[in-house]
Each structure stands twice: as C-alpha cells, then as structure tokens.
Design a protein around this motif. Structure first.
Motif, PDB file in Angstrom:
ATOM      1  N   GLU A  10     -15.647   7.918  -0.447  1.00  0.00           N
ATOM      2  CA  GLU A  10     -16.328   7.176   0.616  1.00  0.00           C
ATOM      3  C   GLU A  10     -17.581   7.891   1.106  1.00  0.00           C
ATOM      4  O   GLU A  10     -18.033   7.660   2.232  1.00  0.00           O
ATOM      5  CB  GLU A  10     -15.379   6.917   1.803  1.00  0.00           C
ATOM      6  CG  GLU A  10     -14.096   6.223   1.443  1.00  0.00           C
ATOM      7  CD  GLU A  10     -14.330   4.842   0.847  1.00  0.00           C
ATOM      8  OE1 GLU A  10     -15.353   4.218   1.154  1.00  0.00           O
ATOM      9  OE2 GLU A  10     -13.487   4.399   0.063  1.00  0.00           O
ATOM     10  N   ARG A  17     -21.298   8.114   1.404  1.00  0.00           N
ATOM     11  CA  ARG A  17     -22.426   7.213   1.207  1.00  0.00           C
ATOM     12  C   ARG A  17     -23.590   7.970   0.573  1.00  0.00           C
ATOM     13  O   ARG A  17     -23.850   9.121   0.902  1.00  0.00           O
ATOM     14  CB  ARG A  17     -22.876   6.611   2.531  1.00  0.00           C
ATOM     15  CG  ARG A  17     -24.049   5.622   2.385  1.00  0.00           C
ATOM     16  CD  ARG A  17     -24.580   5.167   3.728  1.00  0.00           C
ATOM     17  NE  ARG A  17     -23.576   4.400   4.446  1.00  0.00           N
ATOM     18  CZ  ARG A  17     -23.188   4.670   5.687  1.00  0.00           C
ATOM     19  NH1 ARG A  17     -23.698   5.699   6.323  1.00  0.00           N
ATOM     20  NH2 ARG A  17     -22.271   3.931   6.269  1.00  0.00           N
ATOM     21  N   HIS A  77     -14.963  -0.126   4.412  1.00  0.00           N
ATOM     22  CA  HIS A  77     -16.234  -0.448   5.071  1.00  0.00           C
ATOM     23  C   HIS A  77     -16.051  -0.462   6.585  1.00  0.00           C
ATOM     24  O   HIS A  77     -15.143  -1.112   7.107  1.00  0.00           O
ATOM     25  CB  HIS A  77     -16.739  -1.812   4.617  1.00  0.00           C
ATOM     26  CG  HIS A  77     -17.935  -2.282   5.393  1.00  0.00           C
ATOM     27  ND1 HIS A  77     -19.180  -1.711   5.252  1.00  0.00           N
ATOM     28  CD2 HIS A  77     -18.066  -3.259   6.350  1.00  0.00           C
ATOM     29  CE1 HIS A  77     -20.031  -2.302   6.059  1.00  0.00           C
ATOM     30  NE2 HIS A  77     -19.384  -3.249   6.741  1.00  0.00           N
ATOM     31  N   HIS A 133     -18.634  -4.796  -0.623  1.00  0.00           N
ATOM     32  CA  HIS A 133     -19.017  -3.695   0.269  1.00  0.00           C
ATOM     33  C   HIS A 133     -20.540  -3.640   0.368  1.00  0.00           C
ATOM     34  O   HIS A 133     -21.116  -3.551   1.458  1.00  0.00           O
ATOM     35  CB  HIS A 133     -18.464  -2.374  -0.265  1.00  0.00           C
ATOM     36  CG  HIS A 133     -18.563  -1.253   0.724  1.00  0.00           C
ATOM     37  ND1 HIS A 133     -18.070   0.003   0.479  1.00  0.00           N
ATOM     38  CD2 HIS A 133     -19.122  -1.187   1.966  1.00  0.00           C
ATOM     39  CE1 HIS A 133     -18.300   0.784   1.512  1.00  0.00           C
ATOM     40  NE2 HIS A 133     -18.949   0.083   2.427  1.00  0.00           N
ATOM     41  N   ASP A 171     -23.149  -4.273   3.625  1.00  0.00           N
ATOM     42  CA  ASP A 171     -24.200  -3.326   4.000  1.00  0.00           C
ATOM     43  C   ASP A 171     -25.570  -3.984   4.027  1.00  0.00           C
ATOM     44  O   ASP A 171     -26.411  -3.667   4.873  1.00  0.00           O
ATOM     45  CB  ASP A 171     -24.221  -2.141   3.030  1.00  0.00           C
ATOM     46  CG  ASP A 171     -23.144  -1.121   3.328  1.00  0.00           C
ATOM     47  OD1 ASP A 171     -22.678  -1.074   4.484  1.00  0.00           O
ATOM     48  OD2 ASP A 171     -22.766  -0.367   2.418  1.00  0.00           O
TER      49      ASP A 171
END
Length: 281
Positions: free
Chosen positions: A40, A42, A202, A228, A232
């Motif tokens: 996870e 980013r 998310h 996901h 975003d």
C-alpha cells in the motif's frame, strides 16, 4: 510488486509491456499515474514526450514539468494534487521520457518536487500547473573540481528530515482478507498467485495533506487496482446513503451498488468528502 524489489536502471529504454511487467500494472495514458505497491505504498509515475501536448523542459538535474489536463484550465485534482502534495510530503516518483524519434520510454530516475505554481505561462490561454522537479542524487549546481578554490571554507551542511505517513497495515490487511481480495465496486478478484488474490485498500478521505483523513476502517474500501485508480482520479463516486456507484464513463459499474459486508461500516461522511473534494463529476 514491492517497491523494494523494483529494479530499474537510469538511461535504459523500456517498452510499455516491459513497464507493465516491472510495475505489475500497465500504462493509463495519463502524464501522472497514481500507483500503489503490495504494501500500500503510494508512488507516482511521470511521463513526458517530446511530441506531447505539454511544454516540458526535461534537460538538466532540475527541470519544469507541466501538470495534466489538456483542455481548459487545469485543476488541482488527481495526479496534479498528488504531485503538489509531494512538495511537503515526499513519495517515490519515477520519471520517464520519450523522444520524438522513438516509441520506448527512457527511465530518467526518481525525482523530487521542489515547488509548483499555477497560472499562465509562455503565452498559454489557459491556467496550468508548473512543477519544478529535481532528479535525486543531483545538486542544483554542478562544480568542476579542477576549478574549485582550495582555500574556500567547507560549505555548511544542513540536516533535513522527511515526514511519511505511518499506515495501519493490519487494518487494511484484515479488510482485504474479510473480502477475500474482492473489489467492492466490480466484484472481481484479481489473482496474485494461483492460490492467492490481490486487492488494494483505498482511503476515501486521503491520509496525506491537505486532507488529513483518519486511518480507520470506516474510511477504507477494498478495491481492484483499476477501480482504486479510478477513485484516485475522481472518476468514481458513491452515494453516501444508498451506496449506488456512479462512474464517469464505465457503464459496466455505473449504477451498481457498492458491496459492503455487515461487519464493515463505511462511514457516510467519508463518502461525502470524496464526492465533494475529489470526484470530478
């Protein structure tokens, strides 16, 4: 894919298929791609082409990069927002460039965001975001050691620190297990291996600045990588009361009802925040 396992060499050209293999995800066609690894974490992938619509100057260790959005005034949404946030909360940003005479993408290393401005530049008729990026490992000025003055004082060194968000990985892991790595939007289960699935967590109200959302179960959805990314980019919204899904262009999920387990309370305030602050429609 874990970022710690990623192996890219600066100056090497990669095809779209090779990038898909390296990152375990394909290209979306956007200049700024928002991605996540298995932990996870980013990260961003930036793309710039000599033949593209943006007037990027990618020469030197420090260069300018124009945000995404090809028509009308650009907005601080999706990739532009994450790139702007990286100025104060750094994250891994991988930069790729394609020359006018080639089809492949040259990896030019990771970059940091030094600053950004919003306005009219170089006679543009629309407002755009202009980011000043710095290649990692390169100073703003290059000094020829043969020209250095030997009796100059040693430059003062300043220690800097970087902040990063500490995520509750156990919370997201437990949710993904509860949903058997099945996307709450489309109901698809992507396989990581023959006997295991892959999904991503998310946060509806993002954890980073300026949102400062909480890392709680009611703020998290379990999604496939595609949806996901759609969340975003602001292409998905969910009605806080009925949980009906709206998609900007995909009729296969537009109008569906978000799948929510009885023991998972998705809080309406976070759905409303996403719809108000992030959704593009």
């Amino acid at each position: 894919m874990k970022l710690s396992d990623l192996s890219l060499r600066s100056g090497t050209n990669y095809t779209a298929d090779e990038l898909r293999s390296a990152f375990d995800r394909g290209m979306t066609g956007r200049g700024i791609e928002i991605c996540y690894d298995e932990d996870e974490q980013r990260y961003l992938r930036l793309y710039s082409a000599d033949t593209g619509p943006y007037a990027d100057d990618v020469s030197g260790g420090q260069f300018t990069y124009i945000g995404e959005g090809q028509t009308g005034d650009q907005r601080l949404k999706a990739g532009n927002r994450y790139l702007a946030n990286a100025e104060t909360v750094p994250l891994p940003i991988f930069f790729f460039h394609r020359r006018s005479d080639g089809d492949d993408w040259e990896y030019q290393g990771q970059v940091d965001v030094l600053s950004h401005e919003y306005g009219y530049f170089d006679g543009d008729e629309r407002k755009v975001y202009q980011f000043v990026l710095q290649r990692r490992g390169e100073s703003e000025e290059r000094v020829d050691p043969t020209e250095a003055t030997p009796d100059i004082d040693t430059p003062e060194r300043t220690q800097t620190t970087r902040s990063r968000i500490v995520r509750n990985t156990a919370l997201v892991t437990d949710l993904k297990e509860a949903y058997s790595a099945t996307c709450q939007v489309c109901g698809e289960r992507r396989r990581r291996k023959v006997d295991s699935g892959y999904a991503e967590g998310h946060h509806l109200k993002p954890l980073g600045r300026p949102h400062d959302g909480p890392d709680v179960e009611g703020n998290v959805l379990v999604l496939c990588p595609n949806h996901h990314a759609d969340f975003d980019y602001g292409l998905l919204s969910v009605d806080p009361d009925s949980h009906v899904v709206a998609h900007a262009y995909d009729s296969s999920v537009d109008g569906r009802t978000l799948h929510v387990r009885d023991d998972h309370e998705v809080e309406s305030e976070f759905l409303a925040y996403h719809n108000r602050e992030i959704a593009e429609f």
